[in-house]
Design a protein around this motif. Structure first.
Motif, mmCIF file in Angstrom:
data_model
loop_
_atom_site.group_PDB
_atom_site.id
_atom_site.type_symbol
_atom_site.label_atom_id
_atom_site.label_comp_id
_atom_site.label_asym_id
_atom_site.label_seq_id
_atom_site.Cartn_x
_atom_site.Cartn_y
_atom_site.Cartn_z
ATOM 1 N N GLY A 128 0.809 -1.215 0.000
ATOM 2 C CA GLY A 128 0.000 0.000 0.000
ATOM 3 C C GLY A 128 0.838 1.258 0.000
ATOM 4 O O GLY A 128 0.499 2.246 -0.661
ATOM 5 N N VAL A 129 1.935 1.244 0.735
ATOM 6 C CA VAL A 129 2.835 2.405 0.756
ATOM 7 C C VAL A 129 3.404 2.637 -0.635
ATOM 8 O O VAL A 129 3.377 3.760 -1.155
ATOM 9 C CB VAL A 129 3.981 2.208 1.780
ATOM 10 N N LEU A 130 3.888 1.593 -1.264
ATOM 11 C CA LEU A 130 4.495 1.756 -2.594
ATOM 12 C C LEU A 130 3.458 2.148 -3.639
ATOM 13 O O LEU A 130 3.754 2.914 -4.564
ATOM 14 C CB LEU A 130 5.245 0.489 -2.991
ATOM 15 N N ARG A 131 2.238 1.679 -3.496
ATOM 16 C CA ARG A 131 1.160 2.094 -4.391
ATOM 17 C C ARG A 131 0.940 3.600 -4.254
ATOM 18 O O ARG A 131 0.799 4.320 -5.240
ATOM 19 C CB ARG A 131 -0.115 1.316 -4.065
ATOM 20 N N ARG A 132 0.932 4.086 -3.008
ATOM 21 C CA ARG A 132 0.759 5.532 -2.777
ATOM 22 C C ARG A 132 1.931 6.325 -3.331
ATOM 23 O O ARG A 132 1.745 7.403 -3.910
ATOM 24 C CB ARG A 132 0.590 5.804 -1.280
ATOM 25 N N VAL A 133 3.140 5.815 -3.197
ATOM 26 C CA VAL A 133 4.314 6.492 -3.754
ATOM 27 C C VAL A 133 4.175 6.610 -5.271
ATOM 28 O O VAL A 133 4.444 7.672 -5.844
ATOM 29 C CB VAL A 133 5.610 5.744 -3.367
ATOM 30 N N ARG A 134 3.731 5.545 -5.909
ATOM 31 C CA ARG A 134 3.532 5.600 -7.362
ATOM 32 C C ARG A 134 2.478 6.654 -7.735
ATOM 33 O O ARG A 134 2.631 7.372 -8.725
ATOM 34 C CB ARG A 134 3.099 4.243 -7.903
ATOM 35 N N GLU A 135 1.417 6.713 -6.960
ATOM 36 C CA GLU A 135 0.384 7.739 -7.214
ATOM 37 C C GLU A 135 0.971 9.133 -7.088
ATOM 38 O O GLU A 135 0.692 10.005 -7.909
ATOM 39 C CB GLU A 135 -0.775 7.571 -6.219
ATOM 40 N N LEU A 136 1.795 9.350 -6.086
ATOM 41 C CA LEU A 136 2.418 10.659 -5.898
ATOM 42 C C LEU A 136 3.383 10.998 -7.026
ATOM 43 O O LEU A 136 3.568 12.166 -7.350
ATOM 44 C CB LEU A 136 3.143 10.709 -4.544
ATOM 45 N N GLN A 137 3.970 9.964 -7.624
ATOM 46 C CA GLN A 137 4.855 10.182 -8.765
ATOM 47 C C GLN A 137 4.080 10.392 -10.061
ATOM 48 O O GLN A 137 4.660 10.693 -11.090
ATOM 49 C CB GLN A 137 5.789 8.974 -8.959
ATOM 50 N N GLY A 138 2.760 10.183 -10.008
ATOM 51 C CA GLY A 138 1.946 10.321 -11.201
ATOM 52 C C GLY A 138 1.815 9.041 -11.990
ATOM 53 O O GLY A 138 1.274 9.042 -13.098
ATOM 54 N N ASP A 139 2.281 7.930 -11.427
ATOM 55 C CA ASP A 139 2.151 6.637 -12.083
ATOM 56 C C ASP A 139 0.800 6.032 -11.722
ATOM 57 O O ASP A 139 0.278 6.254 -10.635
ATOM 58 C CB ASP A 139 3.258 5.669 -11.632
ATOM 59 N N ALA A 140 0.292 5.237 -12.630
ATOM 60 C CA ALA A 140 -0.961 4.534 -12.357
ATOM 61 C C ALA A 140 -0.731 3.508 -11.267
ATOM 62 O O ALA A 140 0.320 2.869 -11.217
ATOM 63 C CB ALA A 140 -1.464 3.838 -13.627
ATOM 64 N N PRO A 141 -1.692 3.351 -10.361
ATOM 65 C CA PRO A 141 -1.550 2.320 -9.310
ATOM 66 C C PRO A 141 -1.400 0.935 -9.927
ATOM 67 O O PRO A 141 -1.984 0.627 -10.945
ATOM 68 C CB PRO A 141 -2.859 2.415 -8.528
ATOM 69 N N VAL A 142 -0.581 0.124 -9.258
ATOM 70 C CA VAL A 142 -0.350 -1.241 -9.727
ATOM 71 C C VAL A 142 -1.312 -2.173 -9.034
ATOM 72 O O VAL A 142 -1.599 -2.050 -7.892
ATOM 73 C CB VAL A 142 1.098 -1.659 -9.448
#
Length: 142
Positions: A128-142
């Motif tokens: 969940g943390v890494l999913r949120r990091v990706r969202e903050l980077q503008g990447d689509a959630p995995v």
């Protein structure tokens, strides 16, 4: 422990351009390495343990961070006092199996085996943390 798990999992998943750091809300351990008991548990699980030196978080660090995560409510309240405008999550907020508002167990005053429970809680929240990091980077959630 959470910093090292985040670094390891991010590397495994090819997540780049992210810096994870760990700080304390007090200065008691200033300059010290990762607790020896935590080092053993992390190393046994395949995570890096070297190079960390404890320091007390500052308001400036909080304001510069894109994501601030506390392990327990006492820490979150202290972080909010330092920088009231910064949103602070609990690590367990990122674990879909955790009881809402629960805290990561603090093994400091217990036996060495308590660090295993802490590692399990950290690992459970990490997707969940890494999913949120990706969202903050503008990447689509995995």
């Amino acid at each position: 422990m959470a910093e090292r798990v985040a670094q390891g999992r991010a590397a495994e998943e090819g997540l780049t351009g992210v810096t994870f750091s760990s700080s304390g809300v007090s200065d008691e351990e200033h300059g010290g390495p990762i607790d020896a008991r935590a080092q053993r548990v992390l190393a046994r699980a395949g995570y890096s343990t070297g190079g960390h030196r404890a320091h007390k978080i500052t308001a400036a660090e909080l304001r510069e961070a894109d994501l601030v995560i506390a392990m327990e409510e006492l820490h979150r309240s202290r972080l909010r006092r330092l920088a009231p405008e910064v949103e602070v999550a609990l690590l367990t907020d990122f674990d879909p199996e955790a009881v809402p508002g629960s805290e990561v167990p603090d093994p400091w005053y217990g036996s060495a085996s308590g660090f295993d429970g802490t590692l399990a809680a950290v690992e459970a929240a990490m997707p969940g943390v890494l999913r949120r990091v990706r969202e903050l980077q503008g990447d689509a959630p995995v």
